[in-house]
Enzyme design. Structure first.
Site, mmCIF file in Angstrom:
data_model
loop_
_atom_site.group_PDB
_atom_site.id
_atom_site.type_symbol
_atom_site.label_atom_id
_atom_site.label_comp_id
_atom_site.label_asym_id
_atom_site.label_seq_id
_atom_site.Cartn_x
_atom_site.Cartn_y
_atom_site.Cartn_z
ATOM 1 N N HIS A 97 9.773 22.778 -30.677
ATOM 2 C CA HIS A 97 10.239 23.869 -31.664
ATOM 3 C C HIS A 97 10.230 23.693 -32.988
ATOM 4 C CE1 HIS A 97 10.260 26.796 -28.109
ATOM 5 N NE2 HIS A 97 10.844 25.896 -27.518
ATOM 6 N N ASN A 116 11.119 32.594 -24.860
ATOM 7 C CA ASN A 116 10.052 32.371 -25.417
ATOM 8 C C ASN A 116 9.221 33.504 -25.204
ATOM 9 O OD1 ASN A 116 9.887 29.355 -25.524
ATOM 10 N ND2 ASN A 116 10.080 29.094 -23.342
ATOM 11 N N TYR A 124 20.735 21.416 -25.823
ATOM 12 C CA TYR A 124 20.559 22.145 -27.066
ATOM 13 C C TYR A 124 21.685 21.761 -28.007
ATOM 14 C CZ TYR A 124 16.303 24.428 -25.974
ATOM 15 O OH TYR A 124 14.970 24.855 -25.475
#
Length: 500
Positions: free
Chosen positions: A69, A141, A351
């Site tokens: 991303h 998403n 993350y």
């Protein structure tokens, strides 16, 4: 009340907007045009501190780009709750009439910073809500499913979508080899090769949590939930040919489109809806509800309206507020928790850890990442520490004097799964009655897509296979025949026509 404009302006330094420029220490700058030399023709003097400081900082302007991303853009806005879902969750941001400032970031998955917005790829749909109970992040998403169901395969998947180590080029054979060896990918690859693979703009796509989360109400009752974000701008896509033409004209068309729409007051809006599954129904549902490669049937669990969010403030500085924005599924608030979704649990670690590497141990000190609620933590120090506690307070959790209660009731983010009391286990998901890797992808092809969409899907797949080896080519035919017999035959026919 904190607004989207307040959030967009957090960290804005107005000191350099007028008046003399300064060095980083605040001292005046002698010149922005000329460095100091030994005479008119001599060497540069190292003690020209503005020159050395300016070049040294310039050398360090970039931080590591996101591994996935990397290419994206975003804006600030506001979530408005118009319905009453308090019987499902006590989370403050979802209570009737509540308005919460937020940040949205849209992206592609595989491409690097300079890659074009028009490549066929899944689009990231990440949301950060600055709530009175802390920051809540949703990392989703523009598709309701994903390629894999276990985070242990995530690095392998991403490597297959990136670039070869020798040529530095992306490689269709590598991509299709991974997909065909990972049959659970079929549902997502069908979405990717279909119309959702190239949204016309970020404003013209839906978003999904994809993951299953847990909602907990004020009475402690628990529910499973999936989020849906439905665009009010109209769902539109580009064909391969349209995208190829657009990429040649503007590699940043989605980023430009979002910024310019907000600048002219055409604020994009998405309706927020959820699917709710009663806690106990998860155990016997026909598909494993925690498997991110599956969807919940909307016939079984219809969409429930919650509210909407609108993006109405552009970033004041792209690097500070978008590139340094750090979204992590581990950022939960009371009333919202995890599920046994293995990808979600892996991302909960991965993350946040990525941001600690990419931005720093104190990434949450940056204005775009900092909560509007006061932070009260025993974590301290680290590079670029900005916040610090009152030195009169204790520095460790063994002594909570002056720090408030150290304990709180379980907010649902840990434990209390569908199956309780089990020992740690390494293996596949529990197989439910209708679980298989190709069934939902086949349903998507046969029952959701119309004839024209099926025709585009077959053509997109055949073109995307360009460059595969004969061995992987045969695996692709088996893969798509398992999804749908007609589709497998059509892909084979079109690919061989393309080669002829």
């Amino acid at each position: 009340m904190t607004s989207s404009k307040d959030i967009a302006n957090k960290g804005l330094d107005t000191g350099t907007s007028n008046g003399d420029t300064t060095r980083l220490n605040g001292a005046p700058v002698p010149s922005e045009q000329h460095s100091v030399t030994t005479g008119p023709q001599g060497g540069i003097n190292l003690h020209d501190m503005h020159l050395t400081e300016k070049l040294a900082h310039f050398n360090r302007e970039r931080i590591p780009e996101r591994v996935v991303h990397a290419k994206g853009g975003g804006a600030f806005g506001e979530l408005t709750i118009t319905e009453d879902v308090s019987k499902y969750t006590k989370a403050g941001l979802f209570q009737p009439g509540t308005k919460t400032p937020m940040l949205a970031r849209f992206s592609t998955v595989a491409g690097e910073q300079g890659s074009p917005d028009g490549w066929r790829d899944v689009r990231g749909f990440s949301l950060k809500f600055y709530t009175e109970e802390g920051n809540y992040d949703l990392v989703g998403n523009n598709t309701p499913v994903f390629f894999i169901r276990d985070g242990i395969k995530f690095p392998d998947f991403i490597h297959s979508q990136k670039r070869l180590p020798d040529t530095g080029l992306r490689d269709a054979n590598m991509q299709w080899d991974f997909w065909t060896e990972s049959p659970e990918s079929a549902h997502q690859v069908t979405y990717l090769m279909g119309d959702r693979g190239i949204p016309k703009t970020w404003r013209n796509m839906d978003g999904f949590s994809s993951h299953t989360y847990q909602w907990i109400n004020a009475e402690g009752e628990r529910f499973w939930v999936q989020y849906h974000f439905k665009t009010r701008q109209g769902w539109e896509f580009l064909t391969d040919a349209e995208a190829e033409e657009l990429v040649g004209q503007n590699t940043d068309h989605s980023r430009q489109d979002l910024f310019e729409a907000i600048e002219r007051g055409d604020y994009p809006t998405w309706d927020v809806k959820v699917q709710i599954m009663p806690f106990d129904e998860a155990e016997d549902y026909r598909f494993n509800p925690f498997d991110i490669t599956k969807v919940w049937s909307q016939k079984d669990y219809p969409l429930i309206p919650v509210g909407h969010f609108t993006l109405n403030e552009n970033p004041r500085n792209f690097f500070a507020q978008i590139e340094q924005a750090a979204f992590a599924p581990s950022n939960l608030v009371p009333g919202i928790g995890f599920s046994p979704d293995k990808m979600l649990l892996a991302r909960a670690f991965s993350y946040a850890d990525a941001h600690r590497h990419r931005v720093g141990a104190n990434a949450e000190h940056l204005p775009v990442n900092s909560p509007i609620k006061q932070v009260n933590t025993f974590s301290q120090d680290g590079a670029a520490a900005y916040r610090f506690a009152d030195p009169s307070l204790p520095v460790h959790g063994s002594n909570i004097a002056g720090r408030g209660s150290q304990e709180s009731l379980d907010g649902g983010d840990l434990g209390l799964w569908a199956a309780k009391g089990e020992e740690p286990f390494r293996g596949a998901y529990i197989h439910h009655s209708e679980d298989d890797d190709f069934g939902q992808a086949g349903t998507l092809v046969r029952e959701v897509l119309d004839d024209e969409a099926r025709d585009r899907l077959a053509g997109n797949i055949a073109r995307a296979m360009d460059g595969v080896s004969p061995e992987v080519e045969e695996k692709c035919y088996i893969y798509w025949t398992n999804v749908d017999e007609w589709l497998g035959s059509e892909v084979k026919k079109r690919f061989q026509e393309n080669k002829a």
